[in-house]
Design a protein around this motif. Structure first.
Motif, short mmCIF file in Angstrom:
data_model
loop_
_atom_site.label_atom_id
_atom_site.label_comp_id
_atom_site.label_asym_id
_atom_site.label_seq_id
_atom_site.Cartn_x
_atom_site.Cartn_y
_atom_site.Cartn_z
N THR A 66 0.83 -1.20 0.00
CA THR A 66 0.00 0.00 0.00
C THR A 66 0.86 1.26 0.00
O THR A 66 0.59 2.22 -0.73
CB THR A 66 -0.93 0.01 1.23
OG1 THR A 66 -1.87 -1.06 1.11
CG2 THR A 66 -1.69 1.33 1.34
N LEU A 67 1.92 1.26 0.81
CA LEU A 67 2.80 2.42 0.86
C LEU A 67 3.52 2.62 -0.46
O LEU A 67 3.71 3.76 -0.92
CB LEU A 67 3.81 2.27 2.00
CG LEU A 67 3.24 2.30 3.42
CD1 LEU A 67 4.36 2.15 4.44
CD2 LEU A 67 2.47 3.60 3.67
N ASN A 68 3.94 1.54 -1.10
CA ASN A 68 4.59 1.66 -2.41
C ASN A 68 3.60 2.13 -3.47
O ASN A 68 3.96 2.86 -4.40
CB ASN A 68 5.21 0.32 -2.82
CG ASN A 68 6.63 0.18 -2.31
OD1 ASN A 68 7.42 1.11 -2.38
ND2 ASN A 68 6.97 -1.00 -1.79
N PHE A 69 2.37 1.70 -3.35
CA PHE A 69 1.29 2.16 -4.21
C PHE A 69 1.13 3.67 -4.07
O PHE A 69 1.07 4.42 -5.06
CB PHE A 69 0.01 1.41 -3.82
CG PHE A 69 -1.27 1.99 -4.34
CD1 PHE A 69 -1.54 2.04 -5.70
CD2 PHE A 69 -2.25 2.44 -3.46
CE1 PHE A 69 -2.75 2.55 -6.17
CE2 PHE A 69 -3.45 2.95 -3.92
CZ PHE A 69 -3.70 3.00 -5.28
N ALA A 70 1.10 4.15 -2.82
CA ALA A 70 0.98 5.58 -2.56
C ALA A 70 2.22 6.32 -3.06
O ALA A 70 2.13 7.42 -3.61
CB ALA A 70 0.79 5.82 -1.06
N LEU A 71 3.39 5.72 -2.89
CA LEU A 71 4.63 6.34 -3.32
C LEU A 71 4.65 6.53 -4.83
O LEU A 71 5.11 7.56 -5.34
CB LEU A 71 5.82 5.47 -2.88
CG LEU A 71 7.22 5.97 -3.25
CD1 LEU A 71 7.46 7.39 -2.73
CD2 LEU A 71 8.28 5.02 -2.70
N THR A 72 4.12 5.55 -5.57
CA THR A 72 4.05 5.68 -7.03
C THR A 72 3.19 6.88 -7.42
O THR A 72 3.56 7.66 -8.31
CB THR A 72 3.44 4.40 -7.64
OG1 THR A 72 4.27 3.28 -7.32
CG2 THR A 72 3.35 4.52 -9.16
N LEU A 73 2.06 7.04 -6.75
CA LEU A 73 1.19 8.17 -7.04
C LEU A 73 1.86 9.50 -6.69
O LEU A 73 1.69 10.50 -7.41
CB LEU A 73 -0.12 8.04 -6.25
CG LEU A 73 -1.01 6.84 -6.59
CD1 LEU A 73 -2.28 6.86 -5.75
CD2 LEU A 73 -1.37 6.83 -8.07
N GLU A 74 2.63 9.51 -5.60
CA GLU A 74 3.31 10.74 -5.21
C GLU A 74 4.41 11.10 -6.20
O GLU A 74 4.61 12.28 -6.51
CB GLU A 74 3.89 10.60 -3.80
CG GLU A 74 2.85 10.44 -2.69
CD GLU A 74 1.92 11.63 -2.55
OE1 GLU A 74 2.23 12.71 -3.09
OE2 GLU A 74 0.88 11.47 -1.90
N LEU A 172 -4.29 -0.02 6.21
CA LEU A 172 -3.33 0.55 7.16
C LEU A 172 -3.85 0.59 8.59
O LEU A 172 -3.12 0.94 9.50
CB LEU A 172 -2.96 1.97 6.71
CG LEU A 172 -2.32 2.10 5.33
CD1 LEU A 172 -2.08 3.56 5.01
CD2 LEU A 172 -1.03 1.30 5.25
N LYS A 173 -5.11 0.23 8.78
CA LYS A 173 -5.72 0.28 10.11
C LYS A 173 -4.90 -0.56 11.10
O LYS A 173 -4.55 -1.70 10.83
CB LYS A 173 -7.15 -0.25 10.06
CG LYS A 173 -7.89 -0.16 11.39
CD LYS A 173 -9.31 -0.67 11.25
CE LYS A 173 -10.06 -0.58 12.58
NZ LYS A 173 -11.45 -1.09 12.45
N GLY A 174 -4.57 0.04 12.22
CA GLY A 174 -3.82 -0.66 13.24
C GLY A 174 -2.32 -0.53 13.09
O GLY A 174 -1.56 -0.98 13.94
N ASN A 175 -1.86 0.08 11.99
CA ASN A 175 -0.43 0.28 11.77
C ASN A 175 -0.08 1.75 12.03
O ASN A 175 -0.89 2.64 11.76
CB ASN A 175 -0.05 -0.10 10.33
CG ASN A 175 1.44 -0.16 10.12
OD1 ASN A 175 2.10 0.86 9.98
ND2 ASN A 175 1.98 -1.37 10.12
#
Length: 279
Positions: A66-74, A172-175
């Protein structure tokens, strides 16, 4: 690699970064001094270790994805705005408009630094401007030569980003990184509203938030190619409750009900949208 500059960039989107890294700023200063003496080759490992401690000892694979997914968009957004600033005259960007786009560019740069730092060695390879096709395979051939087209594409990017972050909240819930993702999410929402303000100032009839367009479509960008960005945003029910005319309030029309709530966008749908711009 300047650790101090990276931390300062991250602080723009995560005001608690110092507390995450150390309960005392003095300890961070000691780290900076030590960092100046560490061999350059060891810097990536040291920085990755530091962020691992700041954002959790271990990161589940789905959270990493998920974080890498977000990083690609950024990366997609950062290079879009960075290229626009570098070619401002070609787009007729000047004055307050150029200042706003420069600020948004800087925000996206900080988002990239934060996400890449949180991921450490698990981060995707750095994306360059040449990894993207901002014409969307010829759909927007004048994206960097026409102010109106540039802003329309910017709106689509920002609206996609807002819905994308919302769609990944459950993963990401709980992280510990959920807080950071939500901090980025709110800034992206402000970007989206400001881009819409800029479009309105240029003569486009548009609201600061997503509203129903012609034929009941939620795509109010004026660009048919952006339909996937707004799919589902015309929803008028929440928690299985029809909001239209609720409790006898006839003032809550379908348009008003749709505008009152923002919908998440599934990862697969975001990838389809982003795929138009990724080579």
């Amino acid at each position: 690699m300047n650790i101090v500059n990276i931390i300062e960039e991250i602080e723009k989107v995560d005001g608690e970064i110092y507390e995450r890294l150390s309960p005392r700023r003095s300890a961070m200063k000691d780290f900076y001094n030590m960092g100046k003496k560490v061999a350059l080759a060891a810097m990536p490992m040291a920085l990755g270790s530091m962020f691992t401690k700041a954002y959790g000892q271990s990161t589940p694979s789905d959270v990493t994805a998920t974080l890498n997914f977000a990083l690609t968009l950024e990366y997609l957004e950062y290079h879009f705005y960075n290229h626009a600033v570098a070619n401002a005259s070609a787009i007729a960007l000047s004055g307050a408009a150029l200042t706003a786009i420069t600020t948004i560019r800087d925000h996206e740069k900080a988002h990239v630094a934060l996400l890449a730092g949180a991921l450490g060695s698990a981060a995707i390879p750095v994306k360059a401007y040449t990894d993207f096709d901002y014409t969307a395979k010829g759909t927007f051939p004048n994206v960097f030569s026409d102010y109106g087209t540039f802003l329309a594409v910017a709106q689509a990017f920002e609206d996609t980003g807002v819905r994308a972050y919302k769609g990944q909240a459950t993963v990401l819930k709980g992280n510990a990184v959920l807080t950071t993702a939500l901090q980025i999410h709110s800034v992206e929402a402000r970007h989206a509203a400001h881009i819409r303000y800029m479009r309105a100032a240029s003569g486009v009839s548009i609201k600061p938030w997503i509203s129903l367009g012609p034929g009941g479509s939620s795509n109010d960008s004026g660009v048919p190619a952006a339909d996937p960005v707004y799919a589902g945003e015309n929803n008028t029910s929440q928690a299985n409750i029809n909001i239209v005319g609720i409790n006898g309030n006839t003032g809550i029309t379908a348009a008003a009900a749709a505008e009152c709530f923002d919908e998440p966008l599934a990862k697969a749908d975001v990838l389809t949208i982003a795929g138009l711009f990724i080579k």
